[in-house]
Enzyme design. Structure first.
Site, PDB file in Angstrom:
ATOM      1  N   VAL A 114       0.999  -1.058  -0.088  1.00  0.00           N
ATOM      2  CA  VAL A 114       0.181   0.100  -0.140  1.00  0.00           C
ATOM      3  C   VAL A 114       0.992   1.145  -0.054  1.00  0.00           C
ATOM      4  CG1 VAL A 114      -1.914   1.298   1.171  1.00  0.00           C
ATOM      5  CG2 VAL A 114      -1.824  -1.263   1.154  1.00  0.00           C
ATOM      6  N   VAL A 115       0.789   1.885  -0.988  1.00  0.00           N
ATOM      7  CA  VAL A 115       1.997   3.066  -1.165  1.00  0.00           C
ATOM      8  C   VAL A 115       1.391   4.267  -1.632  1.00  0.00           C
ATOM      9  CG1 VAL A 115       3.628   1.385  -1.909  1.00  0.00           C
ATOM     10  CG2 VAL A 115       2.258   2.417  -3.685  1.00  0.00           C
ATOM     11  N   ASP A 141      -2.740   4.869  -3.553  1.00  0.00           N
ATOM     12  CA  ASP A 141      -3.724   5.617  -2.673  1.00  0.00           C
ATOM     13  C   ASP A 141      -4.237   6.490  -3.896  1.00  0.00           C
ATOM     14  OD1 ASP A 141      -4.977   7.907  -1.273  1.00  0.00           O
ATOM     15  OD2 ASP A 141      -3.478   7.706   0.016  1.00  0.00           O
ATOM     16  N   LYS A 143      -5.278   9.380  -3.644  1.00  0.00           N
ATOM     17  CA  LYS A 143      -4.829  10.768  -3.459  1.00  0.00           C
ATOM     18  C   LYS A 143      -3.518  11.109  -3.880  1.00  0.00           C
ATOM     19  CE  LYS A 143      -5.073  11.137   0.942  1.00  0.00           C
ATOM     20  NZ  LYS A 143      -5.250   9.635   1.163  1.00  0.00           N
ATOM     21  N   GLU A 312      -5.449  -2.699  13.260  1.00  0.00           N
ATOM     22  CA  GLU A 312      -4.500  -2.840  14.543  1.00  0.00           C
ATOM     23  C   GLU A 312      -5.199  -3.749  15.241  1.00  0.00           C
ATOM     24  OE1 GLU A 312      -2.963   0.709  16.209  1.00  0.00           O
ATOM     25  OE2 GLU A 312      -1.407   0.597  14.876  1.00  0.00           O
ATOM     26  N   ARG A 389       6.570  10.758  12.808  1.00  0.00           N
ATOM     27  CA  ARG A 389       5.463   9.914  13.266  1.00  0.00           C
ATOM     28  C   ARG A 389       6.103   9.128  14.318  1.00  0.00           C
ATOM     29  NH1 ARG A 389       0.645  10.415  10.985  1.00  0.00           N
ATOM     30  NH2 ARG A 389       0.394  11.293   8.689  1.00  0.00           N
ATOM     31  N   LYS A 412      11.555   2.631   9.221  1.00  0.00           N
ATOM     32  CA  LYS A 412      11.140   3.026   7.942  1.00  0.00           C
ATOM     33  C   LYS A 412      12.417   3.495   7.069  1.00  0.00           C
ATOM     34  CE  LYS A 412       6.761   5.736   8.822  1.00  0.00           C
ATOM     35  NZ  LYS A 412       6.036   6.968   8.698  1.00  0.00           N
TER      36      LYS A 412
END
Length: 442
Positions: A114-115, A141, A143, A312, A389, A412
């Site tokens: 998922v990118v 995505d 967007k 989650e 984050r 990451k």
């Protein structure tokens, strides 16, 4: 100086030049990570000396590596807005186009990615996990910029076993849309002709810490048709995620999830106990079929639509379902052979009835899928890149710590921030892959 001496000096100079060229060519034939290059005059003998020293944690390597942190040049043939030349992409980036062992050929995997950004980082990850016997679903995505999507489409078009999700979402961090994106890919993957054994999900900033063969052996020998979904019973401090209604908001500037004051009506479907854990998993094909078809899975999915970060709790809750008498879902599984036998015996009786394929009702946090340096945790030596984050974007100084971890993937990475970090990891993985292959390479 007489002509004889001049002739001798000229010959000596030519000989020295020829020797230098031979030396440089011999250095160029050493195994190197694919596609990027350092300024070797500044960084030393890369990658043999620099990367090895960094993985060993030598202080001199950290000083040397700091000089090279931003020294790189982009790989040819891949980028947003550029047409993808498939032949050049496969050749220049050294994609593996045949299985490296019969064991791997007989145990294909399915990947869900998922990118939404960082095209070069994504391609670096994809190249590390790509194997011709596997199958890959990439969810872009809604967007994401048009150029990013077009580039990913171009990348996928170069491979018969790679495709983009047929249905896409505008993914919101912490929202239901993130869970739905995975499910969209699962619906596509079950239609694939590839007889994949396990499905694994990743984001575009992950990177493997194990070779494909090591991953296959771990899934076959240690987990033995069990699902890996680390998690525990839902702690009190996060229960508001599922007791109150949450809404996704999407605007041109930002997207986010808002907690409302409205309490959710009704309890968890089918009296299921809610668990909390990782949004990332390694699950069997049979479990994926269960998720897409079983009424408990469908009802839990519907109930989760207005919760916070349902990915989650969704996977881990379903994987903790047990109809076996005497099973203790709150117990911690230690991963021993004895525990595996107990779970097998406990689940055999009910799998034929309404059990969950590959379920691990007492797994706890076992299953080290992803290695992460959280800013509020004390189980690491600090972040040598920077935090985003509350998660560390790994720098060169993190390589020793990463090399000591037994996880499957790490998160990451940002190629544009710390390119040599990924370069060294790729060099390490590539050498392991090539040393483990049992089928002759061209």
């Amino acid at each position: 100086m007489n002509p004889a001496k001049l002739s001798v000096l000229f010959c000596a100079a030519v000989s020295a030049f020829v020797c230098l060229c031979i030396y440089l060519l011999s250095k160029a034939k050493k195994p190197v990570a694919r596609g990027w290059s350092f300024d070797c005059a500044r960084c030393g003998d890369y990658p043999d000396e620099l990367c090895s020293a960094l993985f060993d944690g030598k202080a001199v390597a950290a000083v040397l590596g700091a000089q090279c942190e931003q020294v790189h040049r982009e790989r040819p043939g891949f980028g947003a807005g550029l047409p993808v030349n498939c032949s050049r992409l496969l050749a220049d980036h050294s994609y593996i186009t045949k299985p490296l062992s019969q064991e791997e050929a007989d145990f294909p995997l399915a990947y869900i990615l998922v990118v939404h950004k960082n095209l070069q980082t994504l391609e670096w990850l994809f190249r590390a996990i790509y194997m011709p016997q596997n199958v890959y679903c990439i969810h872009v995505d809604q967007k994401a910029p048009a150029g990013f999507r077009q580039a990913v489409e171009g990348l996928a078009a170069c491979f018969d076993n790679v495709f983009l999700a047929s249905r896409t979402e505008s993914v919101v961090y912490g929202g239901f849309s993130r869970l739905q994106a995975d499910l969209n890919c699962m619906q596509d993957l079950v239609l694939s002709s590839v007889p994949w054994k396990y499905a694994l999900n990743l984001c575009g900033q992950d990177y493997p810490l194990k070779s494909n063969r090591e991953l296959v052996q771990l899934l076959k020998q240690r987990w033995k048709d069990k699902n890996i979904t680390p998690g525990i019973l839902q702690p009190d401090h996060i229960k508001q995620r599922t007791t109150h209604v949450h809404r996704e908001y999407i605007s041109p500037a930002e997207s986010y999830v808002v907690k409302t004051e409205t309490r959710k009506a009704g309890g968890v479907p089918h009296g299921l106990k809610l668990y909390f854990g990782s949004a990332y998993y390694a699950v069997t094909r049979e479990f994926v079929d269960f998720v897409l078809k079983d009424e408990r899975a469908k009802d839990l999915l519907q109930w989760s639509r207005d919760t916070y970060s349902p990915d989650e709790h969704y996977w881990v809750t379903l994987n903790r379902i047990s109809d076996a008498p005497g099973a203790d879902p709150s117990a911690e599984w230690e991963g021993s052979v004895r525990s595996i036998k107990w779970l097998d015996q406990a689940t055999v009786a009910h799998n034929g009835c309404k059990g969950v394929p590959g379920s691990m009702p007492a797994a706890g946090w076992k299953g080290n899928l992803r290695v992460v340096k959280w800013s509020d945790r004390k189980d690491h030596d600090g972040c040598h890149g920077h935090y985003s984050r509350n998660i560390c974007i790994y720098g060169l100084g993190d390589l020793k710590w990463l090399s000591e971890k037994d996880g499957l993937f790490a998160n990451k990475f940002e190629l544009h921030s710390y390119p040599p970090t990924l370069e060294c990891l790729e060099y390490r993985i590539l050498n392991r892959m090539l040393s483990q292959n049992t089928i002759a390479l061209q």
